[in-house]
Motif scaffolding. Structure first.
Motif, PDB file in Angstrom:
ATOM      1  N   GLU A  37       0.812  -1.211   0.000  1.00 47.64           N
ATOM      2  CA  GLU A  37       0.000   0.000   0.000  1.00 47.64           C
ATOM      3  C   GLU A  37       0.849   1.267   0.000  1.00 47.64           C
ATOM      4  OE1 GLU A  37      -3.042  -0.079   3.001  1.00 47.64           O
ATOM      5  OE2 GLU A  37      -3.280  -2.251   2.838  1.00 47.64           O
ATOM      6  N   GLY A  38       2.136   1.113  -0.180  1.00 46.44           N
ATOM      7  CA  GLY A  38       3.019   2.259  -0.245  1.00 46.44           C
ATOM      8  C   GLY A  38       3.433   2.810   1.112  1.00 46.44           C
ATOM      9  N   ARG A  39       3.157   2.071   2.178  1.00 43.03           N
ATOM     10  CA  ARG A  39       3.525   2.532   3.519  1.00 43.03           C
ATOM     11  C   ARG A  39       4.944   2.078   3.874  1.00 43.03           C
ATOM     12  NH1 ARG A  39      -1.388   0.126   6.930  1.00 43.03           N
ATOM     13  NH2 ARG A  39      -0.555  -1.698   5.829  1.00 43.03           N
ATOM     14  N   VAL A  40       5.660   2.947   4.524  1.00 39.04           N
ATOM     15  CA  VAL A  40       7.037   2.650   4.919  1.00 39.04           C
ATOM     16  C   VAL A  40       7.024   1.693   6.106  1.00 39.04           C
ATOM     17  CG1 VAL A  40       9.181   3.633   5.829  1.00 39.04           C
ATOM     18  CG2 VAL A  40       7.873   4.865   4.075  1.00 39.04           C
ATOM     19  N   ARG A  41       7.763   0.597   5.989  1.00 38.94           N
ATOM     20  CA  ARG A  41       7.849  -0.381   7.066  1.00 38.94           C
ATOM     21  C   ARG A  41       8.873   0.079   8.108  1.00 38.94           C
ATOM     22  NH1 ARG A  41       5.503  -5.330   5.701  1.00 38.94           N
ATOM     23  NH2 ARG A  41       5.126  -5.655   3.463  1.00 38.94           N
ATOM     24  N   ILE A  42       8.459   0.125   9.347  1.00 34.31           N
ATOM     25  CA  ILE A  42       9.361   0.453  10.455  1.00 34.31           C
ATOM     26  C   ILE A  42       9.185  -0.588  11.550  1.00 34.31           C
ATOM     27  CG2 ILE A  42       9.875   2.083  12.318  1.00 34.31           C
ATOM     28  CD1 ILE A  42       9.221   4.347  10.471  1.00 34.31           C
ATOM     29  N   GLY A  55       2.436   1.494  26.234  1.00 28.87           N
ATOM     30  CA  GLY A  55       1.058   1.682  25.791  1.00 28.87           C
ATOM     31  C   GLY A  55       0.857   2.660  24.663  1.00 28.87           C
ATOM     32  N   GLY A  56       1.614   3.747  24.641  1.00 30.39           N
ATOM     33  CA  GLY A  56       1.436   4.741  23.590  1.00 30.39           C
ATOM     34  C   GLY A  56       1.753   4.215  22.212  1.00 30.39           C
ATOM     35  N   PHE A  57       2.750   3.348  22.128  1.00 31.21           N
ATOM     36  CA  PHE A  57       3.112   2.746  20.842  1.00 31.21           C
ATOM     37  C   PHE A  57       2.007   1.804  20.379  1.00 31.21           C
ATOM     38  CE2 PHE A  57       7.009   3.642  23.237  1.00 31.21           C
ATOM     39  CZ  PHE A  57       7.665   4.483  22.345  1.00 31.21           C
ATOM     40  N   TYR A  58       1.489   0.999  21.306  1.00 30.37           N
ATOM     41  CA  TYR A  58       0.410   0.092  20.944  1.00 30.37           C
ATOM     42  C   TYR A  58      -0.876   0.855  20.623  1.00 30.37           C
ATOM     43  CZ  TYR A  58       3.016  -4.149  22.001  1.00 30.37           C
ATOM     44  OH  TYR A  58       3.923  -5.178  21.970  1.00 30.37           O
ATOM     45  N   GLN A  59      -1.093   1.964  21.303  1.00 32.24           N
ATOM     46  CA  GLN A  59      -2.276   2.780  21.003  1.00 32.24           C
ATOM     47  C   GLN A  59      -2.179   3.351  19.591  1.00 32.24           C
ATOM     48  OE1 GLN A  59      -4.842   3.236  23.150  1.00 32.24           O
ATOM     49  NE2 GLN A  59      -6.036   4.651  21.894  1.00 32.24           N
ATOM     50  N   ALA A  60      -1.007   3.834  19.216  1.00 31.13           N
ATOM     51  CA  ALA A  60      -0.826   4.385  17.864  1.00 31.13           C
ATOM     52  C   ALA A  60      -1.026   3.306  16.814  1.00 31.13           C
ATOM     53  CB  ALA A  60       0.555   5.008  17.749  1.00 31.13           C
ATOM     54  N   TYR A  66      -0.326   5.374  13.094  1.00 27.48           N
ATOM     55  CA  TYR A  66       0.827   5.128  12.234  1.00 27.48           C
ATOM     56  C   TYR A  66       0.392   4.990  10.778  1.00 27.48           C
ATOM     57  CZ  TYR A  66       3.654   4.109  16.424  1.00 27.48           C
ATOM     58  OH  TYR A  66       4.327   4.178  17.613  1.00 27.48           O
ATOM     59  N   ALA A  67      -0.631   4.182  10.569  1.00 21.33           N
ATOM     60  CA  ALA A  67      -1.081   3.931   9.194  1.00 21.33           C
ATOM     61  C   ALA A  67      -1.531   5.210   8.509  1.00 21.33           C
ATOM     62  CB  ALA A  67      -2.206   2.902   9.205  1.00 21.33           C
ATOM     63  N   ARG A  68      -2.217   6.081   9.243  1.00 18.36           N
ATOM     64  CA  ARG A  68      -2.698   7.335   8.638  1.00 18.36           C
ATOM     65  C   ARG A  68      -1.540   8.231   8.190  1.00 18.36           C
ATOM     66  NH1 ARG A  68      -6.328   6.977  12.940  1.00 18.36           N
ATOM     67  NH2 ARG A  68      -5.169   8.496  14.203  1.00 18.36           N
ATOM     68  N   ARG A  69      -0.370   7.998   8.743  1.00 17.31           N
ATOM     69  CA  ARG A  69       0.799   8.802   8.371  1.00 17.31           C
ATOM     70  C   ARG A  69       1.717   8.060   7.405  1.00 17.31           C
ATOM     71  NH1 ARG A  69      -0.880  10.319  13.371  1.00 17.31           N
ATOM     72  NH2 ARG A  69      -0.716  12.548  13.929  1.00 17.31           N
ATOM     73  N   PHE A 243       6.584   8.993  12.517  1.00 17.06           N
ATOM     74  CA  PHE A 243       6.547   8.013  13.609  1.00 17.06           C
ATOM     75  C   PHE A 243       6.435   8.703  14.960  1.00 17.06           C
ATOM     76  CE2 PHE A 243       8.604   5.472  16.878  1.00 17.06           C
ATOM     77  CZ  PHE A 243       8.014   4.229  16.710  1.00 17.06           C
ATOM     78  N   LEU A 244       7.208   9.749  15.175  1.00 22.40           N
ATOM     79  CA  LEU A 244       7.172  10.438  16.466  1.00 22.40           C
ATOM     80  C   LEU A 244       5.854  11.179  16.667  1.00 22.40           C
ATOM     81  CD1 LEU A 244      10.821  11.817  16.732  1.00 22.40           C
ATOM     82  CD2 LEU A 244       9.865   9.678  17.633  1.00 22.40           C
ATOM     83  N   ALA A 245       5.312  11.770  15.601  1.00 25.21           N
ATOM     84  CA  ALA A 245       4.024  12.456  15.725  1.00 25.21           C
ATOM     85  C   ALA A 245       2.911  11.466  16.063  1.00 25.21           C
ATOM     86  CB  ALA A 245       3.703  13.200  14.434  1.00 25.21           C
ATOM     87  N   ALA A 246       2.914  10.315  15.392  1.00 25.12           N
ATOM     88  CA  ALA A 246       1.900   9.304  15.661  1.00 25.12           C
ATOM     89  C   ALA A 246       2.051   8.736  17.077  1.00 25.12           C
ATOM     90  CB  ALA A 246       1.993   8.179  14.633  1.00 25.12           C
TER      91      ALA A 246
END
Length: 341
Positions: A37-42, A55-60, A66-69, A243-246
């Motif tokens: 889908e053109g999303r960058v894998r991190i 928790g914040g990472f799992y929430q994103a 993450y996907a929206r960005r 990544f940091l914004a998400a």
């Protein structure tokens, strides 16, 4: 809970070895892959098994932040024997978690090309735990008592405690992540994490221990940091900023909103985790403003300041942990945080 079975702080020798490996490997120069889908894998490596402290990472991830960005993020769990700097060095992950300020500073001392790019815990959750005693009002009141500390802690927060309170090494006893020796000695002081050992002790022993959060006494370490190799940050600046914004959005929502979806992912990754542990950990983080307090209230979640890093280096270098003249500014950068750069 991790701090009952493994050190809260990674072994310093292992961290330094990871730093040397990073320097040799060039550390993250390849472009990340892109999915269909053109999303960058991190791939992001955490410092332990899934828990509320992540928790914040799992929430994103759960909310689609993450996907929206344009990111396809995979959270890679830590665990016994997992060394985040070594994963970065091997190219097994693009980004990793730093548990405390010693990790990026150790990497600087090794000349490794990696920096902390965000700190989502303004307060390191490291605590000292004592038996309930009305005479114990501050950490200074623990003078003369035996301290149960892991080996790695002696080169970490114990350095600060000795410098600030005059504690001495002859007070130290070995802590093997079993609270039985602490429970057996009413004068003992045990290391722990705000979000884990106090709750476990209360459940198992039937009393609420006295808890001292080092950060509230001036301990300057950050925690829950994102570590990025210099080459990855340089070549993928837009993805790192996304990544940091998400992640900042994820931490805001995990602390203030509905955490059910994130908690479900945490429990899926770590089936030993229970909901009551997650709930109390999140409550403690809110109560003590671990995520949103300090400079984050002024500059946004994830922020770091030069003043904090300087204070951390000053204490550690004066204690002989780092050499005079080390360029401590190489340990971090804020240019990729939301609103920066």
């Amino acid at each position: 809970m991790r701090r009952l079975t493994s050190p809260a702080l990674p072994d310093r020798r292992a961290v330094l070895a990871g730093g040397a490996a990073l320097a040799l490997a060039g550390c993250g120069g390849d472009q990340p892959q892109v999915d269909d889908e053109g999303r960058v894998r991190i791939r992001f490596a955490t410092d332990w098994r899934a828990q509320a402290e992540h928790g914040g990472f799992y929430q994103a991830l759960a909310s689609g932040a993450y996907a929206r960005r344009g990111l396809n993020v995979q959270i890679v769990q830590g665990g016994p024997g997992v060394n985040v700097p070594q994963l970065l060095a091997a190219g097994a992950v693009e980004l990793g978690m730093g548990s405390n300020s010693f990790i990026p500073m150790n990497l600087v001392a090794e000349g490794a090309p990696v920096k902390a790019v965000a700190a989502f815990f303004q307060k390191d959750p490291q605590v000292l735990i004592a038996h309930p005693d009305p005479a114990l009002e501050t950490i200074a009141d623990l003078a003369g008592r035996p301290f149960l500390l892991a080996a790695a802690s002696r080169d970490a927060f114990w350095v600060w405690l000795k410098a600030k309170y005059g504690f001495t090494d002859d007070q130290v006893r070995t802590y093997n992540f079993n609270s039985a020796p602490f429970l057996a000695d009413e004068r003992a002081v045990q290391q722990g994490y705000l979000t884990s050992e106090p709750y476990t002790i209360q459940k198992e022993a039937g009393f609420a221990p006295r808890v001292f959060l080092l950060a509230d006494e001036g301990y300057p370490s950050y925690a829950c940091m994102v570590l990025a190799p210099d080459a990855f940050a340089r070549d993928n600046a837009a993805s790192l900023r996304a990544f940091l914004a998400a992640t900042a959005e994820g931490w805001r929502d995990y602390m203030q909103g509905d955490a059910k979806a994130a908690d479900a992912l945490i429990r899926k990754d770590n089936p030993e985790m229970t909901q009551d542990v997650l709930d109390q950990a999140r409550a403690r983080m809110r109560e003590y403003a671990v995520v949103s307090g300090g400079d984050a209230a002024l500059y946004g979640l994830g922020t770091m300041t030069q003043e904090r890093w300087r204070a951390f280096y000053d204490v550690a270098s004066q204690a002989g942990v780092y050499p005079p003249g080390l360029n401590w500014r190489d340990a971090f950068t804020t240019q990729y945080l939301p609103g920066r750069g």
